[in-house]
Motif scaffolding. Structure first.
Motif, PDB file in Angstrom:
ATOM      1  N   LYS A  57       6.852  -1.270   0.152  1.00 53.81           N
ATOM      2  CA  LYS A  57       7.202  -0.201  -0.790  1.00 53.81           C
ATOM      3  C   LYS A  57       5.956   0.592  -1.159  1.00 53.81           C
ATOM      4  O   LYS A  57       6.011   1.821  -1.285  1.00 53.81           O
ATOM      5  N   ASP A  58       4.825  -0.085  -1.315  1.00 54.65           N
ATOM      6  CA  ASP A  58       3.579   0.616  -1.648  1.00 54.65           C
ATOM      7  C   ASP A  58       3.220   1.650  -0.584  1.00 54.65           C
ATOM      8  O   ASP A  58       2.720   2.730  -0.901  1.00 54.65           O
ATOM      9  N   ALA A  59       3.483   1.326   0.673  1.00 54.20           N
ATOM     10  CA  ALA A  59       3.204   2.282   1.754  1.00 54.20           C
ATOM     11  C   ALA A  59       4.142   3.486   1.671  1.00 54.20           C
ATOM     12  O   ALA A  59       3.732   4.620   1.967  1.00 54.20           O
ATOM     13  N   ILE A  60       5.372   3.258   1.252  1.00 57.45           N
ATOM     14  CA  ILE A  60       6.319   4.367   1.070  1.00 57.45           C
ATOM     15  C   ILE A  60       5.862   5.241  -0.092  1.00 57.45           C
ATOM     16  O   ILE A  60       5.844   6.470   0.013  1.00 57.45           O
ATOM     17  N   VAL A  61       5.463   4.617  -1.181  1.00 60.90           N
ATOM     18  CA  VAL A  61       4.967   5.372  -2.342  1.00 60.90           C
ATOM     19  C   VAL A  61       3.735   6.178  -1.931  1.00 60.90           C
ATOM     20  O   VAL A  61       3.594   7.345  -2.319  1.00 60.90           O
ATOM     21  N   ALA A  62       2.861   5.604  -1.120  1.00 59.56           N
ATOM     22  CA  ALA A  62       1.675   6.330  -0.647  1.00 59.56           C
ATOM     23  C   ALA A  62       2.075   7.543   0.197  1.00 59.56           C
ATOM     24  O   ALA A  62       1.493   8.628   0.054  1.00 59.56           O
ATOM     25  N   ALA A  63       3.079   7.377   1.051  1.00 60.45           N
ATOM     26  CA  ALA A  63       3.546   8.508   1.866  1.00 60.45           C
ATOM     27  C   ALA A  63       4.137   9.603   0.980  1.00 60.45           C
ATOM     28  O   ALA A  63       3.916  10.792   1.214  1.00 60.45           O
ATOM     29  N   VAL A  64       4.883   9.203  -0.036  1.00 58.67           N
ATOM     30  CA  VAL A  64       5.429  10.171  -0.993  1.00 58.67           C
ATOM     31  C   VAL A  64       4.280  10.868  -1.721  1.00 58.67           C
ATOM     32  O   VAL A  64       4.299  12.086  -1.907  1.00 58.67           O
ATOM     33  N   ALA A  65       3.271  10.110  -2.116  1.00 62.08           N
ATOM     34  CA  ALA A  65       2.121  10.687  -2.817  1.00 62.08           C
ATOM     35  C   ALA A  65       1.420  11.722  -1.940  1.00 62.08           C
ATOM     36  O   ALA A  65       1.050  12.802  -2.422  1.00 62.08           O
ATOM     37  N   ILE A  66       1.252  11.420  -0.683  1.00 58.76           N
ATOM     38  CA  ILE A  66       0.602  12.377   0.223  1.00 58.76           C
ATOM     39  C   ILE A  66       1.419  13.665   0.294  1.00 58.76           C
ATOM     40  O   ILE A  66       0.855  14.765   0.246  1.00 58.76           O
ATOM     41  N   GLU A  67       2.738  13.548   0.373  1.00 61.12           N
ATOM     42  CA  GLU A  67       3.586  14.746   0.344  1.00 61.12           C
ATOM     43  C   GLU A  67       3.343  15.523  -0.961  1.00 61.12           C
ATOM     44  O   GLU A  67       3.297  16.749  -0.959  1.00 61.12           O
ATOM     45  N   GLY A  68       3.212  14.789  -2.050  1.00 64.69           N
ATOM     46  CA  GLY A  68       2.954  15.422  -3.337  1.00 64.69           C
ATOM     47  C   GLY A  68       1.625  16.156  -3.363  1.00 64.69           C
ATOM     48  O   GLY A  68       1.524  17.248  -3.938  1.00 64.69           O
ATOM     49  N   PHE A  69       0.607  15.579  -2.743  1.00 67.61           N
ATOM     50  CA  PHE A  69      -0.694  16.252  -2.709  1.00 67.61           C
ATOM     51  C   PHE A  69      -0.623  17.548  -1.908  1.00 67.61           C
ATOM     52  O   PHE A  69      -1.275  18.535  -2.260  1.00 67.61           O
ATOM     53  N   VAL A  70       0.176  17.558  -0.866  1.00 64.79           N
ATOM     54  CA  VAL A  70       0.382  18.799  -0.097  1.00 64.79           C
ATOM     55  C   VAL A  70       1.032  19.851  -0.997  1.00 64.79           C
ATOM     56  O   VAL A  70       0.586  21.007  -1.046  1.00 64.79           O
TER      57      VAL A  70
END
Length: 189
Positions: A57-70
């Motif tokens: 789940k942490d890896a999914i949250v990280a992927a979501v966070a990266i989308e957010g940074f974009v």
């Protein structure tokens, strides 16, 4: 199109479906409701398929966070466009940052408040995080201060304001005054 290209595209599409489902659930019910089982049911794939894309789940949250940074980078750059007055650029960047945090609370939480596996301020920091930092730096570049220190300080001040606003701990009516105070503090005497 070759088989490898098709598989790569399909993999990217599945990953996008997973992160989109995670964001949707988190926005509606909070990150506590986002589980691998729930995501698998939502996107109609088995849990092993999800684990073949994301280790946790942490890896999914990280992927979501990266989308957010974009998304944040785009919003900050757009806010700074067309304005020549440095103080006004800082004000627009600050307002945009705070608006982003208010309008996308679950995404902001993934980016800045949940425990993160993303490396910040390291050689292997993802480019999306560096780009967001640079977009914030545009607001303080002409301040006469060390740009990295000023950017970190601006980020810290805005994050603090965003979290206090989100929690309802400070008056909404004084937002413009607080932003002006933060913005004005970034000019070296």
């Amino acid at each position: 199109m070759g088989v490898a290209e098709r598989r790569s595209r399909e993999r990217a599409e599945r990953e996008h479906r997973i992160t989109t489902a995670a964001r949707t659930i988190a926005e509606a019910e909070g990150w506590i409701a986002v589980t691998i089982r729930r995501l698998a049911d939502t996107i109609e794939y088995s849990q092993p398929v999800l684990y073949s894309h994301f280790a946790s789940k942490d890896a999914i949250v990280a992927a979501v966070a990266i989308e957010g940074f974009v998304d944040l980078t785009s919003a900050l750059r757009q806010a700074a466009q067309g304005t020549r007055d440095d103080r006004q650029v800082r004000r627009k960047i600050a307002q945009t940052y705070l608006d982003f945090a208010r309008e996308r609370p679950a995404l902001y939480e993934a980016m800045f408040t949940l425990p993160s596996v993303l490396p910040f301020v390291q050689d292997d920091t993802p480019s999306e995080l560096r780009d967001a930092f640079e977009a914030l730096a545009a607001g303080v570049a002409s301040s006469g201060c060390d740009v990295d220190v000023a950017t970190e300080t601006l980020w810290a001040a805005l994050h603090g304001l965003a979290e206090l606003e989100r929690a309802g701990r400070i008056r909404k009516s004084a937002r413009d005054e607080r932003v002006a105070l933060v913005v004005d503090s970034f000019v070296k005497p």
